[in-house]
Design a protein around this motif. Structure first.
Motif, mmCIF file in Angstrom:
data_model
loop_
_atom_site.group_PDB
_atom_site.id
_atom_site.type_symbol
_atom_site.label_atom_id
_atom_site.label_comp_id
_atom_site.label_asym_id
_atom_site.label_seq_id
_atom_site.Cartn_x
_atom_site.Cartn_y
_atom_site.Cartn_z
ATOM 1 N N ALA A 67 -11.740 -122.197 -40.278
ATOM 2 C CA ALA A 67 -12.563 -121.258 -41.059
ATOM 3 C C ALA A 67 -12.951 -120.099 -40.134
ATOM 4 N N GLN A 68 -14.247 -119.927 -39.877
ATOM 5 C CA GLN A 68 -14.709 -118.834 -39.022
ATOM 6 C C GLN A 68 -14.677 -119.206 -37.534
ATOM 7 N N ARG A 69 -14.545 -120.476 -37.258
ATOM 8 C CA ARG A 69 -14.541 -120.944 -35.861
ATOM 9 C C ARG A 69 -13.148 -120.827 -35.246
ATOM 10 N N ARG A 70 -13.118 -120.553 -33.955
ATOM 11 C CA ARG A 70 -11.861 -120.543 -33.195
ATOM 12 C C ARG A 70 -12.024 -121.460 -31.992
ATOM 13 N N PRO A 71 -12.009 -122.774 -32.226
ATOM 14 C CA PRO A 71 -12.238 -123.690 -31.104
ATOM 15 C C PRO A 71 -11.103 -123.655 -30.079
ATOM 16 N N VAL A 72 -11.496 -123.910 -28.846
ATOM 17 C CA VAL A 72 -10.566 -124.004 -27.726
ATOM 18 C C VAL A 72 -10.364 -125.490 -27.457
ATOM 19 N N HIS A 73 -9.108 -125.884 -27.244
ATOM 20 C CA HIS A 73 -8.759 -127.283 -27.022
ATOM 21 C C HIS A 73 -8.055 -127.423 -25.679
ATOM 22 N N LEU A 74 -8.324 -128.511 -25.014
ATOM 23 C CA LEU A 74 -7.596 -128.850 -23.800
ATOM 24 C C LEU A 74 -6.184 -129.265 -24.180
ATOM 25 N N ASN A 75 -5.203 -128.899 -23.364
ATOM 26 C CA ASN A 75 -3.823 -129.316 -23.592
ATOM 27 C C ASN A 75 -3.525 -130.470 -22.622
ATOM 28 N N PRO A 76 -3.769 -131.710 -23.059
ATOM 29 C CA PRO A 76 -3.611 -132.839 -22.138
ATOM 30 C C PRO A 76 -2.181 -133.017 -21.634
ATOM 31 N N ALA A 77 -1.195 -132.638 -22.427
ATOM 32 C CA ALA A 77 0.197 -132.786 -21.991
ATOM 33 C C ALA A 77 0.468 -131.923 -20.760
ATOM 34 N N ARG A 78 -0.122 -130.745 -20.719
ATOM 35 C CA ARG A 78 0.080 -129.854 -19.565
ATOM 36 C C ARG A 78 -0.579 -130.435 -18.312
ATOM 37 N N LEU A 79 -1.785 -130.998 -18.479
ATOM 38 C CA LEU A 79 -2.455 -131.628 -17.342
ATOM 39 C C LEU A 79 -1.670 -132.840 -16.855
#
Length: 120
Positions: A67-79
């Motif tokens: 919706a109006q939110r743009r959450p940031v997510h960790l990319n565990p595969a990259r870590l």
């Protein structure tokens, strides 16, 4: 420089900054918005956004739209890929240390039942 090396360089350069490491640590507990990520810092939200862009370019985080939110997510595969890269060198070093331990143990063992003579 091949793509894998460039990706590694980008990721480690991104993680070289303490603010970005703190952002990664926060995201390890779950997604967050830029405003939520900016709360503990004494820098502007724009500066936090720039840090997030660097982390995105390094593929360490992703953004989604809710919706109006743009959450940031960790990319565990990259870590995990970075951990695997580090792990391959750790295993080599551990084997070298085991070999050294074996040599030192052999050197430290008493020789053929000889006992040290006591000094008067």
């Amino acid at each position: 420089m091949n793509t894998d090396e460039a990706d590694l360089d980008r990721a480690f350069l991104a993680l070289a900054d303490p603010a970005r490491r703190r952002i990664i640590a926060r995201l390890s507990r779950g997604p967050a918005t830029v405003n939520e990520l900016a709360e503990p810092f004494e820098i502007s939200k724009q500066a936090v956004s720039k840090h997030i862009q660097v982390l995105e370019q390094a593929q360490l985080v992703t953004r989604s739209r809710d919706a109006q939110r743009r959450p940031v997510h960790l990319n565990p595969a990259r870590l995990e890929a970075l951990t695997a890269w580090i792990g391959q060198y750790r295993l080599v070093r551990e084997e070298q240390f085991r070999s050294l331990d074996a040599v030192l143990s052999t050197e430290a063992a008493p020789k053929g039942g000889q006992q040290a003579k006591e000094l008067p």
